[in-house]
Write an enzyme that holds these catalytic residues in place. Structure first.
Site, PDB file in Angstrom:
ATOM      1  NE  ARG A 185      -2.487  -0.121  14.633  1.00 13.55           N
ATOM      2  CZ  ARG A 185      -3.093   0.196  13.839  1.00 13.55           C
ATOM      3  NH1 ARG A 185      -0.895   0.926  13.717  1.00 13.55           N
ATOM      4  NH2 ARG A 185      -3.455   1.600  13.199  1.00 13.55           N
ATOM      5  N   GLY A 197       0.780  -0.815   0.134  1.00 15.77           N
ATOM      6  CA  GLY A 197      -0.125  -0.249   0.213  1.00 15.77           C
ATOM      7  C   GLY A 197       0.690   1.239   0.017  1.00 15.77           C
ATOM      8  NE  ARG A 198      -2.598   5.596   2.005  1.00 15.09           N
ATOM      9  CZ  ARG A 198      -4.096   5.853   1.925  1.00 15.09           C
ATOM     10  NH1 ARG A 198      -4.840   5.912   1.467  1.00 15.09           N
ATOM     11  NH2 ARG A 198      -4.485   4.754   2.819  1.00 15.09           N
ATOM     12  CB  ILE A 199       3.612   2.570   4.715  1.00 22.45           C
ATOM     13  CG1 ILE A 199       2.494   2.918   5.337  1.00 22.45           C
ATOM     14  CG2 ILE A 199       4.959   2.463   5.570  1.00 22.45           C
ATOM     15  CD1 ILE A 199       1.867   3.353   6.786  1.00 22.45           C
ATOM     16  CB  ALA A 232       5.796   4.344  12.414  1.00 25.34           C
ATOM     17  CD  GLU A 291       1.336  -0.698  20.335  1.00 25.35           C
ATOM     18  OE1 GLU A 291       1.169  -0.115  20.203  1.00 25.35           O
ATOM     19  OE2 GLU A 291       1.392  -1.602  18.721  1.00 25.35           O
ATOM     20  CG  HIS A 346       2.735   2.563  17.801  1.00 24.66           C
ATOM     21  ND1 HIS A 346       1.101   1.621  17.976  1.00 24.66           N
ATOM     22  CD2 HIS A 346       2.153   2.827  16.622  1.00 24.66           C
ATOM     23  CE1 HIS A 346       0.198   1.555  16.528  1.00 24.66           C
ATOM     24  NE2 HIS A 346       0.812   2.354  16.073  1.00 24.66           N
TER      25      HIS A 346
HETATM   26  C1  DGY Z   1      -1.962   4.194  12.651  1.00 24.27           C
HETATM   27  O1  DGY Z   1      -1.602   5.360  12.010  1.00 24.27           O
HETATM   28  O2  DGY Z   1      -2.467   4.054  12.337  1.00 24.27           O
HETATM   29  C2  DGY Z   1      -0.447   4.138  13.208  1.00 24.27           C
HETATM   30  O3  DGY Z   1      -0.243   3.436  13.543  1.00 24.27           O
HETATM   31  C3  DGY Z   1       0.165   5.283  14.262  1.00 24.27           C
HETATM   32  O4  DGY Z   1       0.173   6.681  14.126  1.00 24.27           O
END
Ligand code: DGY
Length: 323
Positions: free
Chosen positions: A236, A155-157, A286, A265, A284
């Site tokens: 996740r 996807g985008r990331i 990023a 978490e 968490h």
């Molecule tokens: C999200 O946006 O889903 C990330 O896990 C936190 O930025």
């Protein structure tokens, strides 16, 4: 005209004064998320909820929100919200895609490089006073340039991670539900999940958490991976079976892992995972560059305002509500 009532489940990194003309805003100011009973009490009396991924917005809460016009989440992921129930009640849910793509991809790369070259171990080594001389075999790590990168979820990331990999002359494999046209410009090859596991030196997860991806990585998958492989997870925590990961790392079935997300978490301080040298964990973060978090908050407010006014949300996860 009376103002809308809004509940914001945590302090945000930007001022909320844009809301002043239209809403009375209550912000939960504790460090921990509001407990379920507090959410239940609030939700019955508000028009808009601005929440975070740490708030479990289940069916009972959504059904109690009888005056609720919008749920706006400050995150791209929304697995903490019962979307089918929201949709059934014609309640739009907003999220914050795109703005965190680069920050998250940068961080996946930060973890990849840090794990490959054992930076955290090296820092601990120096601080422990163990650096005595230059040694030919001290803290040897993995090569990044020319290695094979396996991206789970393009996807985008995932795509932004692939673009960065091109600069390292990596061979890029990806596994997704379907083959994507973008693969050509990224120089990425679509392969089966099993092949990706077998051939990758680095495996990086960029898939959403769904019923299909829950524990996608468990004992059989770790057994398929190279013994030298490094796993990176910025998506996740529940996509990886923590117990199986612990065994795989302990028995060196894979070389190392770097996680920005865990299950649960936060990770329990007594978790066995924290005893491993070949595991790196961050909390968490990023997307946690200041400009990114400010843009996420701003987008969440824009979604909230649109929902309060009865306008279409700029970024809606359940556009079916408008049909
Ligand atoms: C999200 O946006 O889903 C990330 O896990 C936190 O930025």
């Amino acid at each position: 005209m009376s103002k809308f009532k809004v509940f914001v489940t945590r302090r945000l990194p930007i001022a909320l004064d844009r809301l002043d003309p239209i809403a009375d805003v209550e912000v939960w100011s504790e460090r921990q998320p509001p407990p379920d009973d507090v959410l239940l009490e609030k939700i019955g009396a508000i028009d808009g909820l601005l929440c975070l991924l740490t708030d479990q917005i289940d069916r009972h809460l959504i059904e109690a929100g009888t005056s609720l016009k919008v749920i706006s989440q400050m995150a791209v992921g929304y697995d903490n919200i019962d979307i089918p129930t929201a949709t059934a009640r014609h309640l739009p849910v907003g999220h914050t895609p795109d703005v965190l793509t680069d920050a998250t991809a940068d961080f996946a790369w930060t973890l990849l490089m840090t794990a490959a070259r054992r930076v955290v171990e090296a820092d601990r080594f120096v601080r422990a006073g163990q650096w005595q001389t230059w040694e030919p075999d001290l803290l040897l790590g993995a090569n990044i340039a020319g290695a094979t990168l396996g991206i789970v979820g393009l996807g985008r990331i995932g795509q932004a991670v692939a673009r960065r990999a091109k600069g390292f002359d990596m061979r890029i494999l990806y596994a997704d539900r379907q083959r994507l046209d973008i693969e050509q410009s990224l120089g990425a090859e679509c392969v089966t999940f099993d092949r990706l596991l077998q051939e990758s030196d680095f495996v990086t997860i960029h898939a959403p958490l769904t019923e299909d991806t829950y524990h996608l990585f468990s004992q059989p998958q770790f057994q398929c991976m190279k013994r030298s492989a490094i796993l990176i997870n910025t998506a996740r925590g529940q996509i990886v079976d923590s117990e199986a990961l612990y065994q795989a790392l302990k028995e060196r079935q894979i070389a190392a892992a770097a996680l920005d997300v865990t299950d649960p978490e936060p990770i329990a301080p007594q978790s066995l995972l924290l005893t491993l040298d070949n595991l790196m964990i961050t909390p968490h973060i990023a997307s946690a560059s200041r400009p990114t978090r400010e843009k996420m908050a701003s987008m969440a407010i824009a979604n909230l305002v649109a929902g309060l006014r009865g306008d279409r949300l700029p970024h809606c996860v359940n556009p079916e509500v408008y049909q």
